[in-house]
Scaffold this motif. Sequence first.
Motif, PDB file in Angstrom:
ATOM      1  N   ARG A  56     -18.516  25.319 -12.456  1.00 15.02           N
ATOM      2  CA  ARG A  56     -19.329  24.889 -13.252  1.00 15.02           C
ATOM      3  C   ARG A  56     -20.086  26.210 -14.088  1.00 15.02           C
ATOM      4  O   ARG A  56     -20.267  26.454 -15.240  1.00 15.02           O
ATOM      5  CB  ARG A  56     -20.419  23.936 -12.988  1.00 15.02           C
ATOM      6  CG  ARG A  56     -20.335  22.520 -13.033  1.00 15.02           C
ATOM      7  CD  ARG A  56     -21.289  21.754 -12.526  1.00 15.02           C
ATOM      8  NE  ARG A  56     -21.427  20.414 -13.100  1.00 15.02           N
ATOM      9  CZ  ARG A  56     -22.146  19.434 -12.875  1.00 15.02           C
ATOM     10  NH1 ARG A  56     -23.205  19.686 -12.328  1.00 15.02           N
ATOM     11  NH2 ARG A  56     -22.008  18.189 -13.501  1.00 15.02           N
ATOM     12  N   ASN A  57     -20.032  27.162 -13.352  1.00 13.23           N
ATOM     13  CA  ASN A  57     -20.666  28.504 -13.879  1.00 13.23           C
ATOM     14  C   ASN A  57     -19.750  29.696 -13.974  1.00 13.23           C
ATOM     15  O   ASN A  57     -20.248  30.910 -14.359  1.00 13.23           O
ATOM     16  CB  ASN A  57     -21.754  28.872 -12.645  1.00 13.23           C
ATOM     17  CG  ASN A  57     -22.830  27.903 -12.337  1.00 13.23           C
ATOM     18  OD1 ASN A  57     -23.265  27.442 -13.157  1.00 13.23           O
ATOM     19  ND2 ASN A  57     -23.256  27.817 -11.061  1.00 13.23           N
ATOM     20  N   SER A  58     -18.555  29.333 -14.015  1.00 14.56           N
ATOM     21  CA  SER A  58     -17.487  30.294 -14.403  1.00 14.56           C
ATOM     22  C   SER A  58     -16.207  29.834 -14.618  1.00 14.56           C
ATOM     23  O   SER A  58     -16.040  28.584 -14.461  1.00 14.56           O
ATOM     24  CB  SER A  58     -17.400  31.582 -13.423  1.00 14.56           C
ATOM     25  OG  SER A  58     -16.763  30.727 -12.051  1.00 14.56           O
ATOM     26  N   SER A  59     -15.100  30.940 -15.092  1.00 15.20           N
ATOM     27  CA  SER A  59     -13.833  30.282 -15.427  1.00 15.20           C
ATOM     28  C   SER A  59     -12.865  30.257 -14.035  1.00 15.20           C
ATOM     29  O   SER A  59     -11.805  29.560 -14.114  1.00 15.20           O
ATOM     30  CB  SER A  59     -13.366  31.055 -16.315  1.00 15.20           C
ATOM     31  OG  SER A  59     -13.179  32.542 -15.898  1.00 15.20           O
ATOM     32  N   LYS A  60     -13.590  30.540 -12.956  1.00 16.94           N
ATOM     33  CA  LYS A  60     -12.842  30.746 -11.639  1.00 16.94           C
ATOM     34  C   LYS A  60     -12.663  29.139 -11.135  1.00 16.94           C
ATOM     35  O   LYS A  60     -13.411  28.193 -11.367  1.00 16.94           O
ATOM     36  CB  LYS A  60     -13.647  31.327 -10.728  1.00 16.94           C
ATOM     37  CG  LYS A  60     -12.950  31.353  -9.249  1.00 16.94           C
ATOM     38  CD  LYS A  60     -13.860  32.305  -8.060  1.00 16.94           C
ATOM     39  CE  LYS A  60     -13.192  32.553  -7.008  1.00 16.94           C
ATOM     40  NZ  LYS A  60     -13.303  31.104  -6.267  1.00 16.94           N
ATOM     41  N   LYS A  61     -11.246  28.843 -10.542  1.00 16.67           N
ATOM     42  CA  LYS A  61     -10.960  27.453 -10.182  1.00 16.67           C
ATOM     43  C   LYS A  61     -11.370  27.793  -8.576  1.00 16.67           C
ATOM     44  O   LYS A  61     -11.057  28.635  -7.882  1.00 16.67           O
ATOM     45  CB  LYS A  61      -9.689  27.217 -10.394  1.00 16.67           C
ATOM     46  CG  LYS A  61      -9.441  26.977 -11.862  1.00 16.67           C
ATOM     47  CD  LYS A  61      -8.156  26.433 -12.106  1.00 16.67           C
ATOM     48  CE  LYS A  61      -7.827  25.997 -13.538  1.00 16.67           C
ATOM     49  NZ  LYS A  61      -6.598  25.602 -13.687  1.00 16.67           N
ATOM     50  N   GLU A  62     -11.878  26.505  -8.128  1.00 10.89           N
ATOM     51  CA  GLU A  62     -12.054  26.423  -6.648  1.00 10.89           C
ATOM     52  C   GLU A  62     -11.065  25.323  -6.073  1.00 10.89           C
ATOM     53  O   GLU A  62     -10.867  24.339  -6.685  1.00 10.89           O
ATOM     54  CB  GLU A  62     -13.614  25.908  -6.457  1.00 10.89           C
ATOM     55  CG  GLU A  62     -14.568  26.824  -7.130  1.00 10.89           C
ATOM     56  CD  GLU A  62     -14.797  28.200  -6.335  1.00 10.89           C
ATOM     57  OE1 GLU A  62     -14.035  28.365  -5.089  1.00 10.89           O
ATOM     58  OE2 GLU A  62     -15.546  29.181  -6.514  1.00 10.89           O
ATOM     59  N   GLU A  63     -10.805  25.614  -4.814  1.00  9.89           N
ATOM     60  CA  GLU A  63      -9.962  24.806  -4.079  1.00  9.89           C
ATOM     61  C   GLU A  63     -10.489  23.535  -3.339  1.00  9.89           C
ATOM     62  O   GLU A  63     -11.909  23.777  -3.095  1.00  9.89           O
ATOM     63  CB  GLU A  63      -9.116  25.362  -2.969  1.00  9.89           C
ATOM     64  CG  GLU A  63      -8.353  26.857  -3.365  1.00  9.89           C
ATOM     65  CD  GLU A  63      -9.094  28.080  -3.445  1.00  9.89           C
ATOM     66  OE1 GLU A  63     -10.278  28.084  -3.591  1.00  9.89           O
ATOM     67  OE2 GLU A  63      -8.508  28.844  -4.017  1.00  9.89           O
ATOM     68  N   ALA A  64     -10.155  22.356  -3.311  1.00 11.10           N
ATOM     69  CA  ALA A  64     -10.847  21.242  -2.665  1.00 11.10           C
ATOM     70  C   ALA A  64      -9.725  20.436  -2.264  1.00 11.10           C
ATOM     71  O   ALA A  64      -8.520  20.376  -2.380  1.00 11.10           O
ATOM     72  CB  ALA A  64     -11.331  20.447  -3.908  1.00 11.10           C
ATOM     73  N   ILE A  65     -10.326  19.814  -0.995  1.00 13.73           N
ATOM     74  CA  ILE A  65      -9.331  18.814  -0.300  1.00 13.73           C
ATOM     75  C   ILE A  65      -9.948  17.610  -1.025  1.00 13.73           C
ATOM     76  O   ILE A  65     -10.926  17.240  -1.518  1.00 13.73           O
ATOM     77  CB  ILE A  65      -9.395  18.816   1.288  1.00 13.73           C
ATOM     78  CG1 ILE A  65     -11.069  18.449   1.615  1.00 13.73           C
ATOM     79  CG2 ILE A  65      -9.020  20.324   1.676  1.00 13.73           C
ATOM     80  CD1 ILE A  65     -11.238  18.097   3.172  1.00 13.73           C
ATOM     81  N   VAL A  66      -8.974  16.364  -0.711  1.00 15.75           N
ATOM     82  CA  VAL A  66      -9.027  15.121  -1.417  1.00 15.75           C
ATOM     83  C   VAL A  66      -9.213  13.961  -0.495  1.00 15.75           C
ATOM     84  O   VAL A  66      -8.241  13.369  -0.040  1.00 15.75           O
ATOM     85  CB  VAL A  66      -8.111  14.711  -2.576  1.00 15.75           C
ATOM     86  CG1 VAL A  66      -8.301  13.630  -3.189  1.00 15.75           C
ATOM     87  CG2 VAL A  66      -7.878  16.033  -3.589  1.00 15.75           C
ATOM     88  N   PRO A  67     -10.494  13.681   0.163  1.00  8.90           N
ATOM     89  CA  PRO A  67     -10.570  12.642   1.001  1.00  8.90           C
ATOM     90  C   PRO A  67     -10.192  11.191   0.707  1.00  8.90           C
ATOM     91  O   PRO A  67      -9.954  11.200  -0.660  1.00  8.90           O
ATOM     92  CB  PRO A  67     -11.995  12.578   1.224  1.00  8.90           C
ATOM     93  CG  PRO A  67     -12.576  14.004   1.139  1.00  8.90           C
ATOM     94  CD  PRO A  67     -11.744  14.278  -0.077  1.00  8.90           C
ATOM     95  N   CYS A  68     -10.162  10.254   1.258  1.00 10.41           N
ATOM     96  CA  CYS A  68      -9.477   8.962   0.582  1.00 10.41           C
ATOM     97  C   CYS A  68     -10.257   8.149  -0.243  1.00 10.41           C
ATOM     98  O   CYS A  68      -9.421   7.560  -0.983  1.00 10.41           O
ATOM     99  CB  CYS A  68      -9.621   8.074   2.029  1.00 10.41           C
ATOM    100  SG  CYS A  68     -11.011   7.225   2.635  1.00 10.41           S
TER     101      CYS A  68
END
Length: 316
Positions: free
Chosen positions: A96-108
């Motif tokens: 939200r605060n920058s153009s940087k992309k963050e990694e995430a895992i996707v729970p069920c």
Amino acid sequence: MEKGKKIALLVGCNYPGTQYELHGCHNDVLAMREVLVTRFGFDPARVELLMDKPGSQIMPTGANVKKALNDMVDRSEEGDVLFFHYSGHGTLIKSRNSSKKEEAIVPCDFNLITSIDFRQLVNRVPKGATFTILSDSCHSGGLIDKETEQIGPFTTPGPDKANIISPSYKQKLIPIQSILQDFTSLTSIVTTDIGTHLLELFGTDASLMFHDPEPVSKPLKPDEGILLSGCQTNETSADVEMIMENGRRPCGAFTNAVQTVLKENSGPLSNKEIVLQARKVLMMQHFTKQHPCLYCSDENADAIFLEPAREVMSVE
């Protein structure tokens, strides 16, 4: 006081009955539980499994996974070995605060757990303990925010072809656009800001990344986090059917590569050796577009995989 307790949380998400269904993630965590107990001396009572199997008492929702991770960190002490193995979908989301992309895992339940969440967990690990994450998911490089890159992008071009694909091959990726479409149908909010939907659907259980103010990360210095990622940030990991001694079995390509490395080497292996050898296994299996990476301090790169730190290995 006992030092060097080994505590594990293993999460496998197959997303049964959905368009995002995978087939090997439950097999991955079951195989990992076996090797943790038989090879690395984990007490079965300290190995928790969360799988989205029909009838499971505790499903691997975002809230349940984060609760289990927080409980594991809360009960840890100096010298303990904490291990989190995740097999399932991953994705990239814009901060939200920058153009940087963050990694995430996707729970069920799609309640994303981001690199910001993992950074805050690592920040709380007691001094002298270690927190190892083995993530078999897409875009998993950098899953611990601000961790030092030890084995990073693979720059030598491989063969000009995709991975060899079996009938069950599937990328462990849910595009963020697909998640947005699903969330929009649930919230009726017209916005491309994924955080708005997550906060509406999950409230305080949504990722720390979307709360105001966003938590402050620790400065870049050696810490207790160790990430073995199934691929680089810009790559995808494979869910595939492999030919085993007892027949064909769905599994994650990276988890299977780590299992292969451990079977072929009976002696101790460092975190760096595990990742480098897993890369070789994947290349031999023609997974030319997936390159595991390692993120941790210099000391932890050379530390033995899933063993207590040297200075706390003895019991006082």
